[in-house]
Design a protein around this motif. Structure first.
Motif: not given
Lengths: 152, 660
Positions: A60, A116, B235, B237, B274, B276-280, B315-320, B323
């Motif tokens: 990750y 991204r 997520d 993406g 789930y 994305r962790h980019e969305y605090p 669940n926070r994603g890990g940046g992938a 996912c």
């Protein structure tokens, strides 16, 4: 020291494997990387093979195994930002900070990363400094984000 | 705890009073796009001004009303007056508005538009804002629905975004929320009825695939086993799409209500979202929504006293990126590496922890409550034959109006681009629209590609027959976009003009996917890498004509042999740009020229002496100090030292810096 903090995080999520990624995120937030000691502790406490933790930690993008800077600069490289010149901003920040993308400045103040998409595409190009988003940038405005502020 | 209908109605009344209190209310949009343009300062200034002037008013926060380009946006509610929206606010402007309000005056010159009545999408109740004579200056402000960007919009998913405080469940209930769920649970509707309604409504998954939601629900409901899961895929993406973030930040309960309804229909008691962790911001708001729902007994054991039990976890994603694929997402929730699993086992039968799992994305879930409330026929009456309802698009890139818009399916690209988006910025030509993220493609919507071929003296017929036809009147739905070589995806629409290079766009997406390929299967891992190497060569001016065929050949292997959709659809951006912009590839290969002026190896910056006024701005901006020239005399760029960073072009006010 590390053990106490990590133990508190693991407790917070009740050592539930479903929350593993979030535990690692919290550790990353505190230390700006995942210290080996922390991973070993989790492996033992939660009975997960260390190799598996290593796989997760390297898969990750949110995680790093080497110490990162105090602040993370995320240059958004989503499609909208790309067509509005995100590459130029990455180049400029690389020159400004004297690091390559993914690198950390010598003073450990900044780590420069690309992301991204931060989902604020109508304000492209965007740069996130930690959790704060800055929109409608150009090279000059982006460079100002990382320059020391002049004393008032 | 809500147990009786009266309990819910009492909260609804309280919520309505919060949405439309009996005094002035100033609402500041503080979603991510607002914050990125300084709405935090505007909020602070509004609070300070209200305190200093002693104006009897509430200062509140809300999500985003979609017109992100106009952020920071605020709206002012005065009892008995239309609701007035002001755009592009600053601390100074908002202070002046507050001062004007204190004097009983307004600032119509800064208004974006006004709303005089609102229809609730859930129960069709109408609220009229204007109850007495309003001053002429306000009567003159045009209606928000007459602003081009809002003209053709129809809001189901974004019904509450920007109108309610996302952090207050009472306001969601005040807007008619959780009534549908209450009725379904307490009147003991049969789960099968709900599934039938969703099936009949024709709702298709909004995450990209467009799979009929009702059919998925039915499969999960019928799958054997006591433990079943529902998951919300947040997520998001696809770069260029951000409707999910906006819904989570502006109206998290709409997703939650949809999920509880879905869980009831399929017989699930555990849900996951789930994010994305980019969305605090989204994580923060949804966490709060879950807590508030638990307090009121809308989550947990015995919801509304009906005996139905359901609870949720974030669940926070890990940046992938991968996912966002359903099986990879499930692996990630299980605490594993996010690698997809082969699809011959359906997740509807064996998904998370090998249990039947129903996964839908944010926008799909947000559609559920209105569908159940208003019925399948109502929903099916909106949209096209094969794609029902509305779709939220993010209109971004080189277009005049950018933001999130929700329109009925079947609207044409022309309407979106030229009516809502008001076209391309001056002096530029429209080139293509990219839809569907990295799995989608670029669509040309005029005959530029073909004309360009003629210009090059190439008289061969185009590879695809309808390149010469105009695609701009293409009705946008799941199937037409797929037929045209792209896909709906999650709804990102990135507009490109003559300064976007199509080879570069193909290269951009492959580079993106190279990073994001999990590496499990060979076609995806190696195929993408090799295609990218070819494109890198072409954009460096070292391409050969046979490279184009080679790209198509490798693309075929990826499509046929990849394990999941990430690899299978990875070649789409390249294939679609070859299909519609082959001439641009040929231009790079044969003439070593990048017509759009993007590919660094093929371009040179110079200054047009006729346009240059000698203002020296570029001299100061150049990081390499390679621009020379005296004041008020045309400047020159030393090509040998130029690093092609484009700084000079960004700062030149006279368009004197040209790329060749």
């Amino acid at each position: 020291m590390i053990h106490e903090k990590v133990a508190a995080i693991v407790d917070k999520y009740e050592a539930d494997k479903e929350s593993l990624i979030m535990m690692l995120q919290d550790i990353q937030d505190i230390y700006h990387y995942l210290p080996e000691e922390a991973l070993r502790y989790i492996a033992e406490r939660m009975d997960i093979p260390l190799t598996q933790l290593y796989a997760v930690a390297t898969f990750y993008k949110a995680f790093s195994l080497t110490p990162e800077g105090e602040h993370t600069i995320h240059v958004c490289c989503g499609t909208a930002c790309h067509v509005k010149g995100a590459d130029r901003i990455v180049d400029r920040l690389e020159r400004e900070l004297h690091v390559k993308e993914g690198g950390t400045t010598l003073d450990k103040r900044y780590t420069l990363k690309t992301v991204r998409c931060v989902g604020a595409c109508s304000l492209a190009p965007i740069v996130m400094v930690d959790d704060e988003a800055h929109g409608r940038l150009n090279q000059d405005k982006a460079a100002k984000l990382v320059r020391p502020k002049k004393p008032a | 705890m809500i147990r009786k209908w009266e309990d819910l109605q009492e909260i609804r009344k309280r919520g309505e009073r919060k949405i439309r209190p009996n005094k002035i209310k100033i609402t500041v949009g503080t979603a991510t796009c607002g914050l990125a343009t300084g709405s935090a300062e505007v909020l602070k200034a509004a609070r300070e001004a209200v305190e200093q002037t002693g104006l009897d008013a509430i200062v509140a926060q809300a999500g985003c009303i979609g017109y992100c380009q106009m952020e920071p946006i605020i709206d002012v509610w005065i009892p008995g007056f239309p609701r007035i929206f002001y755009s592009q606010m600053t601390s100074t402007k908002v202070r002046q508005i507050v001062e004007a309000l204190k004097k009983g005056e307004h600032k119509p010159e800064w208004a974006l538009g006004k709303i005089i009545s609102e229809t609730n999408i859930i129960d069709e109740s109408v609220f009229n804002y204007t109850s007495e004579k309003v001053p002429l200056e306000i009567a003159k402000i045009h209606h928000l629905n007459d602003v081009p960007f809002y003209k053709k919009q129809f809001k189901i998913v974004l019904r509450n975004c920007g109108f309610i405080n996302p952090e207050d469940i009472e306001e969601y209930i005040g807007a008619g929320g959780y009534q549908t769920l209450f009725k379904v649970l307490t009147e003991k509707h049969k789960p099968q009825e709900l599934i039938e309604t969703v099936k009949k409504s024709g709702l298709r998954g909004r995450g990209g695939g467009g799979f009929p939601a009702g059919r998925k629900w039915e499969t999960v409901a019928k799958a054997p086993g006591d433990i079943k899961y529902v998951i919300c895929n947040a997520d998001e993406g696809d770069p260029g799409a951000y409707m999910d973030r906006s819904v989570l930040e502006g109206d998290p309960h709409s997703v939650l209500e949809g999920m509880i309804l879905g869980a009831y229909a399929i017989g699930s008691h555990h849900g996951y979202i789930y994010v994305r962790h980019e969305y605090p911001q989204a994580v923060k708001k949804f966490t709060k929504a879950i807590e508030q729902a638990r307090e009121l007994g809308i989550l947990g054991k015995n919801i509304f006293g009906s005996g139905f039990e359901f609870d949720m976890k974030i669940n926070r994603g890990g940046g992938a990126f991968v996912c966002g694929e359903s099986t990879a997402l499930m692996a990630s929730i299980e605490g594993e590496v996010g690698e997809p699993r082969p699809k011959y086992i359906h997740t509807a039968e064996s998904g998370l922890w090998n249990r039947p799992t129903n996964l839908n994305n944010v926008e799909t879930w947000a559609n559920i409550a209105p569908i159940i409330a208003r019925g399948a026929d109502w929903f099916a009456s909106i949209g096209t034959e094969s794609s029902k309802g509305t779709k939220v698009f993010s209109l971004v890139g080189k277009v005049n109006n950018t933001g999130l818009l929700e329109v009925p399916m079947g609207i044409t690209l022309r309407e979106i681009l030229y009516e809502l988006g008001e076209g391309i910025p001056e002096h530029h030509r429209f080139k293509a629209v990219q839809t569907g993220g990295p799995s989608g493609g670029c669509l040309i919507v005029d005959t530029f590609g073909w004309k360009h071929r003629e210009y090059l003296g190439d008289t061969a017929p185009p590879a695809v027959s309808y390149v010469t036809e105009s695609l701009i009147d293409l009705p946008v739905d799941f199937d037409t976009l797929t037929e045209a070589g792209s896909m709906m995806g999650s709804g990102g629409m990135i507009i490109m003009d003559d300064t976007s290079c199509m080879v570069d766009i193909g290269r951009y997406f492959l580079n993106f996917l190279k990073e994001e390929s999990c590496g499990k299967c060979t076609p995806c891992r190696e195929g993408i890498r090799n295609m990218l190497a070819i494109l890198n060569r072409i954009s460096a001016g070292e391409g050969k004509m046979e490279d184009i065929d080679r790209l198509v050949e490798i693309a075929q292997v990826l499509q046929d042999a990849s394990l999941c959709a990430l690899g299978g659809s990875a070649p789409n951006p390249v294939l679609s740009t070859i299909r519609y912009f082959r001439s641009e590839y040929e231009e790079h290969i044969l003439h070593k020229r990048c017509p759009a002026g993007v590919c660094k190896a093929l371009i040179h910056y110079s200054i047009d002496p006729l346009k240059c006024t000698g203002c020296t701005v570029c001299v100061k901006a150049c990081p390499e100090n390679c621009i020379t020239g005296k004041k008020q005399k045309p400047h020159k760029i030393d090509d040998a030292r130029c690093i092609k960073c484009g700084s000079c072009q960004e700062v030149c006010k006279f368009n004197a810096v040209v790329i060749q």
